[in-house]
Motif scaffolding. Sequence first.
Motif, PDB file in Angstrom:
ATOM      1  N   SER A 176     -10.905 -17.458 -33.549  1.00 43.37           N
ATOM      2  CA  SER A 176     -10.900 -17.098 -34.964  1.00 43.37           C
ATOM      3  C   SER A 176      -9.483 -17.170 -35.513  1.00 43.37           C
ATOM      4  N   ASP A 211      -8.014 -13.089 -40.094  1.00 40.11           N
ATOM      5  CA  ASP A 211      -8.707 -12.838 -41.349  1.00 40.11           C
ATOM      6  C   ASP A 211      -8.273 -11.485 -41.897  1.00 40.11           C
ATOM      7  N   SER A 236     -13.034 -26.261 -37.964  1.00 43.48           N
ATOM      8  CA  SER A 236     -14.104 -25.410 -38.496  1.00 43.48           C
ATOM      9  C   SER A 236     -15.224 -25.211 -37.485  1.00 43.48           C
ATOM     10  N   THR A 292     -13.500 -19.709 -36.515  1.00 43.35           N
ATOM     11  CA  THR A 292     -14.009 -19.116 -37.754  1.00 43.35           C
ATOM     12  C   THR A 292     -12.848 -18.825 -38.706  1.00 43.35           C
ATOM     13  N   HIS A 293     -13.152 -18.723 -39.979  1.00 40.65           N
ATOM     14  CA  HIS A 293     -12.183 -18.391 -41.037  1.00 40.65           C
ATOM     15  C   HIS A 293     -10.998 -19.364 -41.106  1.00 40.65           C
TER      16      HIS A 293
END
Length: 423
Positions: free
Chosen positions: A61, A64, A209, A213-214
Motif C-alpha cells: 500500500s 494513505d 495500481s 493500493t492508494h
Amino acid sequence: MNRSRVTPGPVLALTALWLTTRALMLWLIVHGAARLPGGGAVTREVWRLYFHWYGVLAHGSFPDHDTLWQYPPGAGAVLLAPGLLPGLTYFQSFVLLTLAVDALTAAALVRAGTAAGRSLLGAALWTGGLPLLLHLPLARYDVQVTALAVLSLLVSARSPRAGGVLGALGALVKVWPALVLLGTPRGRPTRTAWASAVWTGAGCLAVLSVFFTHPLSFLREQGGRGVQVESLGGTVLSLARHAGWPGRTRYQYGAVELVGPQVHTVAAVSLALSALSLGLLVLWRVRARRWSEATPYDAALSAVLLFTVTSRVISPQYMIWLIGLAAVCLTSRHTSQRPVAALVLAASALSTVAFPVYYREVVDGTWAGCLLMLARNGLLAAAAVLSFARLWRAARPPAGKTVPVTEPRPGAGRLPERALSAP
C-alpha cells in the motif's frame, strides 16, 4: 557515435575528483550525529521517514492519509529498492544505491563530453558541484530522479523513444522530469518521445495500481501544501515579519511553512506565476524557429528553473536537479546556459549555508536568515530570467535572415543543420 581525441588526463582527473569528494561526503554521512553542520538532521529523513514508508510499501500500500507523502507512485519503487541489498541496514543500502546512481550519472556525462565537438565541463560541474551541498545528496532520493532526467536528455538525440521512456519514469518518481521533453525537436522526434512517455507512464501506473493500493493518495496531500520558509514567497513573508506581519512558522506537510494572514494570497500568487511560466514556455515552443543539439538541454534547465523559482516550496535538494540539468547543458559547446550554470553553483553554495548550517536563523526569520534566503533566491530568480531570455534569443533569429535549423536524422548521434528562412 564518433569520439574526439580526448587524452586520458582530464578523465582521470575527474575520476580522482569524484572519488575524493564522495569519500568526504560519505565521511559526513558517517559522522552525521557529531557536531557538524546540521548534525543528524540531514540524514534523519532516510532512517526515519523513508524507512517508515518502506514498511508501508512492503505491505502493498502507498501511504494513505499521511500528510508527508506527497510523491507520485514511482517514488515507491525507489524507496523499496534498498530492501534488495542483503546484509545491510536500510540506511546503508539507500546511501550505497544513491552513490551508485551518482557514479552512473557522472559516467554518462563523461561519455557525452568525450564525443566529437562536446565538452567535459558538464561532467566537471556534476562532479564538483554536487559536494557543494555537503552530504545532503546522499540522504535524499533526488539524485535518482535527476539521473533519469539526465539520461533522458542524453539519449534523446539518438533515440527519442528511449528519451521519452526515461522522462516518463522520472515523472512517475517526482513529476518535474516531464519537463525535459519540452525541447524535443519538432516533428517525428516530438511525437515519438511524447507518445512513448504517455504509454510508459500509463503502463507503469496500471502495474502499480495492480500491486499497490492508494497509488494516487499523494494528490490529496500535495494540494494542501502552503508556503515554505525557503521559497521566494516565504522570503517575502519572512521580511514582512520585521515590518510587523504577525505570522509565524510551523512544521507541516514535511516542511517548515509560514502560517498567518495573507499566506493563502502569497500561495495563490506563486501558483499564478507557475501558470505564467508554463504559458511562456509554451509560447517559446510555438515561436521557436532554430534548434541546435543544445536546445533540448537548455529548454529543460530553463523550464525547471522557472517552476522552481515560482514554487511554494524550494527545498535544498532541489538544487540537485538544477546541477544535473546545468551539467547536461555544459556537455554541448552550443549551449546558451553557461552563465546560468555559474549562478546555479553559487545558489547551491548559499543553499548549504542556509541548510543545514544556519537553518535556525532561516526558520526564526532573523535578519541574517532573511538576507541569506534573499541572496539565494535572488540568484535563482536571476538564473531563471537569464536562462529563459537566452533560450528565447537562441531560438529566435532576426527576421528575414537565413538561419541554420537542426532537424533529427534517424539513428544519428548529432543533429545535422539545414538552412531555412525564418518567417
